[in-house]
Design a protein around this motif. Sequence first.
Motif, PDB file in Angstrom:
ATOM      1  N   ASP A   1      -1.772   6.434  12.010  1.00 29.51           N
ATOM      2  CA  ASP A   1      -3.200   6.384  11.700  1.00 29.51           C
ATOM      3  C   ASP A   1      -3.393   6.849  10.270  1.00 29.51           C
ATOM      4  N   GLU A   2      -4.434   6.314   9.622  1.00 30.80           N
ATOM      5  CA  GLU A   2      -4.760   6.748   8.268  1.00 30.80           C
ATOM      6  C   GLU A   2      -6.264   6.672   8.091  1.00 30.80           C
ATOM      7  N   PHE A   3      -6.804   7.633   7.346  1.00 27.18           N
ATOM      8  CA  PHE A   3      -8.264   7.718   7.225  1.00 27.18           C
ATOM      9  C   PHE A   3      -8.637   8.341   5.895  1.00 27.18           C
ATOM     10  N   PHE A   4      -9.770   7.857   5.320  1.00 27.71           N
ATOM     11  CA  PHE A   4     -10.278   8.413   4.067  1.00 27.71           C
ATOM     12  C   PHE A   4     -11.789   8.510   4.127  1.00 27.71           C
ATOM     13  N   SER A   5     -12.322   9.590   3.543  1.00 21.62           N
ATOM     14  CA  SER A   5     -13.767   9.657   3.348  1.00 21.62           C
ATOM     15  C   SER A   5     -14.136   8.718   2.211  1.00 21.62           C
ATOM     16  N   ARG A   6     -15.418   8.340   2.141  1.00 18.72           N
ATOM     17  CA  ARG A   6     -15.825   7.343   1.157  1.00 18.72           C
ATOM     18  C   ARG A   6     -15.713   7.832  -0.282  1.00 18.72           C
ATOM     19  N   ASP A   7     -15.841   9.141  -0.473  1.00 21.33           N
ATOM     20  CA  ASP A   7     -15.724   9.642  -1.837  1.00 21.33           C
ATOM     21  C   ASP A   7     -14.281   9.950  -2.216  1.00 21.33           C
ATOM     22  N   GLY A   8     -13.353   9.749  -1.281  1.00 16.23           N
ATOM     23  CA  GLY A   8     -11.943   9.958  -1.575  1.00 16.23           C
ATOM     24  C   GLY A   8     -11.489  11.401  -1.537  1.00 16.23           C
ATOM     25  N   SER A   9     -12.387  12.333  -1.184  1.00 22.43           N
ATOM     26  CA  SER A   9     -12.014  13.748  -1.215  1.00 22.43           C
ATOM     27  C   SER A   9     -11.187  14.165  -0.010  1.00 22.43           C
ATOM     28  N   VAL A  10     -11.288  13.427   1.100  1.00 18.94           N
ATOM     29  CA  VAL A  10     -10.518  13.733   2.303  1.00 18.94           C
ATOM     30  C   VAL A  10      -9.717  12.494   2.692  1.00 18.94           C
ATOM     31  N   GLY A  11      -8.412  12.636   2.738  1.00 23.37           N
ATOM     32  CA  GLY A  11      -7.547  11.539   3.149  1.00 23.37           C
ATOM     33  C   GLY A  11      -6.343  12.084   3.884  1.00 23.37           C
ATOM     34  N   TYR A  12      -5.981  11.441   4.980  1.00 19.76           N
ATOM     35  CA  TYR A  12      -4.840  11.933   5.745  1.00 19.76           C
ATOM     36  C   TYR A  12      -4.181  10.788   6.499  1.00 19.76           C
ATOM     37  N   ALA A  13      -2.972  11.041   6.950  1.00 16.77           N
ATOM     38  CA  ALA A  13      -2.258  10.100   7.813  1.00 16.77           C
ATOM     39  C   ALA A  13      -1.696  10.879   8.997  1.00 16.77           C
ATOM     40  N   VAL A  14      -1.686  10.238  10.158  1.00 19.31           N
ATOM     41  CA  VAL A  14      -1.013  10.789  11.338  1.00 19.31           C
ATOM     42  C   VAL A  14       0.338  10.097  11.426  1.00 19.31           C
ATOM     43  N   VAL A  15       1.392  10.879  11.489  1.00 20.65           N
ATOM     44  CA  VAL A  15       2.738  10.297  11.500  1.00 20.65           C
ATOM     45  C   VAL A  15       3.533  10.811  12.688  1.00 20.65           C
ATOM     46  N   LYS A  16       4.527  10.033  13.049  1.00 16.23           N
ATOM     47  CA  LYS A  16       5.468  10.440  14.086  1.00 16.23           C
ATOM     48  C   LYS A  16       6.829  10.614  13.434  1.00 16.23           C
ATOM     49  N   THR A  17       7.413  11.786  13.606  1.00 19.02           N
ATOM     50  CA  THR A  17       8.719  12.039  12.998  1.00 19.02           C
ATOM     51  C   THR A  17       9.379  13.222  13.689  1.00 19.02           C
ATOM     52  N   ASN A  18      10.694  13.222  13.674  1.00 14.28           N
ATOM     53  CA  ASN A  18      11.455  14.359  14.194  1.00 14.28           C
ATOM     54  C   ASN A  18      11.800  15.348  13.089  1.00 14.28           C
ATOM     55  N   ASP A  19      11.470  14.978  11.851  1.00 13.03           N
ATOM     56  CA  ASP A  19      11.831  15.831  10.710  1.00 13.03           C
ATOM     57  C   ASP A  19      10.648  15.958   9.762  1.00 13.03           C
ATOM     58  N   PRO A  20       9.642  16.787  10.101  1.00  9.65           N
ATOM     59  CA  PRO A  20       8.476  16.928   9.231  1.00  9.65           C
ATOM     60  C   PRO A  20       8.824  17.529   7.869  1.00  9.65           C
ATOM     61  N   SER A  21       9.936  18.241   7.777  1.00  6.41           N
ATOM     62  CA  SER A  21      10.315  18.844   6.498  1.00  6.41           C
ATOM     63  C   SER A  21      10.604  17.791   5.441  1.00  6.41           C
ATOM     64  N   SER A  22      10.913  16.562   5.885  1.00  5.02           N
ATOM     65  CA  SER A  22      11.198  15.485   4.923  1.00  5.02           C
ATOM     66  C   SER A  22       9.957  15.077   4.147  1.00  5.02           C
ATOM     67  N   LEU A  23       8.781  15.490   4.607  1.00  7.03           N
ATOM     68  CA  LEU A  23       7.532  15.138   3.939  1.00  7.03           C
ATOM     69  C   LEU A  23       7.057  16.222   2.982  1.00  7.03           C
TER      70      LEU A  23
END
Length: 544
Positions: free
Chosen positions: A97-119
């Motif tokens: 999943d990925e989402f952004f507010s219209r002004d661009g101040s809030v943006g995030y992605a939901v990811v699936k991974t076994n190794d979050p440290s890689s991010l």
Amino acid sequence: MRLIKVLTLITALFVVLCFSLTGCIKPEVYYSLSGQVVPYFPETSAHDSFQRTAAYTPIFSSKDIEQGFMSNQFIVLFDRGFDSTIISGVSGVEILDEFFSRDGSVGYAVVKTNDPSSLSGIEGVKSVEPEKIFTLQSEESVPNDPLYSGQWNYPMIQMPQAWTIAKGSSTVVVAVIDSGARLDHPDLEGIFLPGYDLINDDDDPTDYDPVKSHGTHVTGTIAAKTNNSLGVSGMTWGEYCTIMPIKIFEAGETTAGILASSIIFAVEHGAKIINMSLAGGDDDVVAAAVKYAKENEVLMIAASGNKPYQRYPALYDEVISVGAVDNDMRWASYSNYGVYLDLVAPGGSSSAQILSTGYSTDEGNTYSYMQGTSMAAPHVTGLAALLMAKGYAGKDDSGEEIIRKILRETALDLGESGWDEYYGFGLVQAYDSLTYEEERRPLLVQILSTSGEVIRETEVNPDGSFQFNGLTENYIKIRVWRDFNGNEEIDKGDLIGYYGYQESDHYLVWNPSLDNAETLSYLSSGSYELTNPLHFFPIIEFSE
């Protein structure tokens, strides 16, 4: 004779031309003008512009619910100007999943991974954390007889007296972030604006939960149709379409990402009050969404929670945190307490629960009893809507939200003298709040000259109507404006609209100016009514 006729005709044509082009000759008129103000809401097709680039439906395992977060699922919060392309090439990472507010101040992605440290350590990645689970904060009971006499909660907070002063307004939009609502409930019909279902990513926010119907219950407390010889009463009497149902629950749980999306959706679709009868853990993306709402002058009310480890979003400073009391005004044993608690409201107990609208598979649309801080929060939301209808909004000179201040100053002190961790500042009192003297910032309709000078202004009535008498100007423009921050400038978070500016594509760039207003001409005396409604919408800053 022919020469005289020719000269007369030429003179008449000159007068008309002079008047129409320069206004150098203005007929004397004396007229009245009336119209209707309504919140603008984009057509369903405009939802396509909602900044969600992917969508998924979370599946909650018993392990996930027990531990409070989704297994191997994380939220990546981006710095401004970055998106999921910076992590798309990381091995073993699936973007859900990925989402952004219209002004661009809030943006995030939901990811699936076994190794979050890689991010971690990637430029543009602000934080990486497990995707937390949020839950509804109530307990349900079987439906019962729909009698107002069973709603002990309203006399406790002075509602019978308060209703002599205010019964809501068609211009105050309240978002209810919950399990949706029964749109066809006979005690709720006619109160809804278009909503959204962020679980299934469609525009049908119907509450299909056959057991709890949590969102239907919460909505009824805020706005059930009242004095209609049917069922229960609601805080704002349910006379107008003002409730924006946003569905983020289907089985009692949702994720931090979906909650954050719902808050931003509410802000960007015109809500000025948000009710969140839910709770979970601290989460960066929810905190960012809450901050975004506050920056856009949106008042947020949330349940303090029923479990010690579930306190957010109520724990954020930007949110009014509401705990619960029982029918004896005593602290409800399930209600979270602590330094973050602002106020309490009726939440019920096992022996005296809160009656509101409900639904069951056996009886369909009906009425039900529930208890919890979820039931307390909508009492404060309903009162906040009444206060906003009376003209209270925005912040005072010290930067404190005016409605928050009124609720605090008029609360009935319970427990230890002054603020305490079990009751906050006390039990909300509706009549005392509505009679409290404080600066007002009502929604105004303004008659403008063609150059933008304010000629006359009047407050919008609770039903959205307005009227001017004794107008004499031949050419005018009309503006509706609510100056939330009181700085006498049209800026971020204000409600604004001009007559003639109402097309659906404007939603993407809603920040109208005088040039967008239609020029109206009145060349003879009489009574006039505007053909179309005057729409308003919040000013939102958009990214370039």
